[in-house]
Design an enzyme around this catalytic site. Structure first.
Site, PDB file in Angstrom:
ATOM      1  NE  ARG A  55     -29.980  78.586  19.005  1.00 63.44           N
ATOM      2  CZ  ARG A  55     -29.981  77.451  19.448  1.00 63.44           C
ATOM      3  NH1 ARG A  55     -29.087  76.764  19.990  1.00 63.44           N
ATOM      4  NH2 ARG A  55     -31.164  76.575  19.071  1.00 63.44           N
ATOM      5  NE  ARG A  82     -28.498  74.684  23.844  1.00 67.20           N
ATOM      6  CZ  ARG A  82     -29.746  75.073  23.723  1.00 67.20           C
ATOM      7  NH1 ARG A  82     -30.579  74.290  23.807  1.00 67.20           N
ATOM      8  NH2 ARG A  82     -30.277  76.469  23.604  1.00 67.20           N
ATOM      9  CG  ASN A  96     -18.581  68.377  16.725  1.00 64.46           C
ATOM     10  OD1 ASN A  96     -18.898  67.823  17.809  1.00 64.46           O
ATOM     11  ND2 ASN A  96     -19.591  68.135  15.692  1.00 64.46           N
ATOM     12  N   GLY A 141     -20.700  61.545  27.867  1.00 70.44           N
ATOM     13  CA  GLY A 141     -19.251  61.954  27.900  1.00 70.44           C
ATOM     14  C   GLY A 141     -18.362  60.788  27.682  1.00 70.44           C
ATOM     15  CG  LEU A 170     -25.351  71.433  12.344  1.00 78.81           C
ATOM     16  CD1 LEU A 170     -25.125  71.641  13.674  1.00 78.81           C
ATOM     17  CD2 LEU A 170     -27.100  71.127  12.073  1.00 78.81           C
ATOM     18  CG  ASP A 171     -23.139  68.376  11.940  1.00 78.30           C
ATOM     19  OD1 ASP A 171     -22.455  68.677  12.997  1.00 78.30           O
ATOM     20  OD2 ASP A 171     -24.286  68.120  12.228  1.00 78.30           O
ATOM     21  CG  HIS A 174     -21.370  64.430  12.890  1.00 78.01           C
ATOM     22  ND1 HIS A 174     -22.785  65.033  13.324  1.00 78.01           N
ATOM     23  CD2 HIS A 174     -21.942  63.794  11.886  1.00 78.01           C
ATOM     24  CE1 HIS A 174     -23.750  64.818  12.715  1.00 78.01           C
ATOM     25  NE2 HIS A 174     -23.556  63.952  11.662  1.00 78.01           N
ATOM     26  CD  GLU A 218     -18.540  58.824  17.792  1.00 80.33           C
ATOM     27  OE1 GLU A 218     -18.492  59.585  18.394  1.00 80.33           O
ATOM     28  OE2 GLU A 218     -19.882  58.546  17.432  1.00 80.33           O
TER      29      GLU A 218
HETATM   30  C1  GAR Z   1     -21.337  60.634  19.793  1.00 88.86           C
HETATM   31  O1  GAR Z   1     -21.775  59.477  19.192  1.00 88.86           O
HETATM   32  C2  GAR Z   1     -20.822  61.947  19.422  1.00 88.86           C
HETATM   33  O2  GAR Z   1     -20.445  61.710  17.870  1.00 88.86           O
HETATM   34  C3  GAR Z   1     -22.352  62.543  19.039  1.00 88.86           C
HETATM   35  O3  GAR Z   1     -23.040  62.323  20.410  1.00 88.86           O
HETATM   36  C4  GAR Z   1     -22.500  61.059  20.988  1.00 88.86           C
HETATM   37  C5  GAR Z   1     -21.983  61.661  22.192  1.00 88.86           C
HETATM   38  O4  GAR Z   1     -21.613  60.689  23.212  1.00 88.86           O
HETATM   39  N1  GAR Z   1     -22.222  63.989  18.639  1.00 88.86           N
HETATM   40  C6  GAR Z   1     -23.078  64.613  17.825  1.00 88.86           C
HETATM   41  O5  GAR Z   1     -24.220  63.849  17.357  1.00 88.86           O
HETATM   42  C7  GAR Z   1     -22.832  66.020  17.707  1.00 88.86           C
HETATM   43  N2  GAR Z   1     -23.669  66.415  16.739  1.00 88.86           N
HETATM   44  P1  GAR Z   1     -20.768  61.076  24.158  1.00 88.86           P
HETATM   45  O6  GAR Z   1     -21.267  61.803  25.256  1.00 88.86           O
HETATM   46  O7  GAR Z   1     -20.599  59.487  25.033  1.00 88.86           O
HETATM   47  O8  GAR Z   1     -19.424  61.316  23.869  1.00 88.86           O
END
Ligand code: GAR
Length: 184
Positions: A61, A87, A103, A12, A140-141, A105, A170
């Protein structure tokens, strides 16, 4: 004031960067599909309602997405923010929130969709990597890109050092985009 719900699955840290950014909107709930997601503790400590919709408790799902939908709709958010939510969502779910669901990524999409993006970037030998905030569509993405941030890839990078460099971006990129969207 607009409202938003954040979906997480784990650490998170992106959620945290949003909650600490003094955004011009109200986070009305943080929802996790994992009961042990560390991010839930941080959100609860800030007085934000937290909800767990454990995907393991559902047969498929569709049933999980229906429960997730119910948990979200009770809060009527203007935006639904996926922040490390791991998910796959059904097409019906995504359509329900089309234009309101985004989202982050960890790659410069369309390069390296899916998982293990930092490893893929190192294997491909790209000189530049980064992260993308995009609208979520059923593929997806692959939804429309809103904004990206790039970082250099160093010759001695490991997956961990590269991931850390991207994550730092990010944490700047997501609040920047969400702020604009909340401001309309
Ligand atoms: C982050 O790097 C995010 O971009 C990635 O997971 C990590 C979560 O970190 N998300 C994905 O790969 C989505 N497909 P966080 O829980 O510390 O934010």
């Amino acid at each position: 004031m607009k409202s938003y719900v954040i979906l997480i699955s784990g650490r998170g840290s992106n959620m945290r960067s949003l909650l600490e950014a003094n955004l011009p909107g109200r986070c009305v709930a943080v929802i996790s599909n994992r009961p042990d997601a560390a991010g839930l503790v941080f959100a609860a400590a800030r007085g934000i309602p937290t909800v767990v919709v454990d995907h393991k408790a559902f047969e498929n799902r569709e049933a999980f997405d229906a429960a997730l939908l119910e948990a979200i709709e009770s809060h009527q958010p203007d935006l639904l923010i996926l922040a490390g939510f791991m998910r796959l969502l059904t097409e019906a779910f995504v359509r329900r929130f089309e234009g309101r669901i985004l989202n982050i990524h960890p790659s410069l999409l369309p390069a390296f969709p899916g998982l293990h993006t930092h490893k893929a970037a190192l294997t491909a030998g790209v000189p530049v990597h980064g992260c993308t905030v995009h609208w979520v569509t059923p593929s997806l993405d692959a939804g429309p890109i809103i904004l990206q941030a790039s970082v250099p890839v160093h010759a001695d990078d490991t997956e961990d050092t590269l991931a850390a460099r991207v994550l730092e971006q990010e944490h700047l990129l997501y609040p920047k985009v969400v702020r604009k969207l909340l401001e309309g």
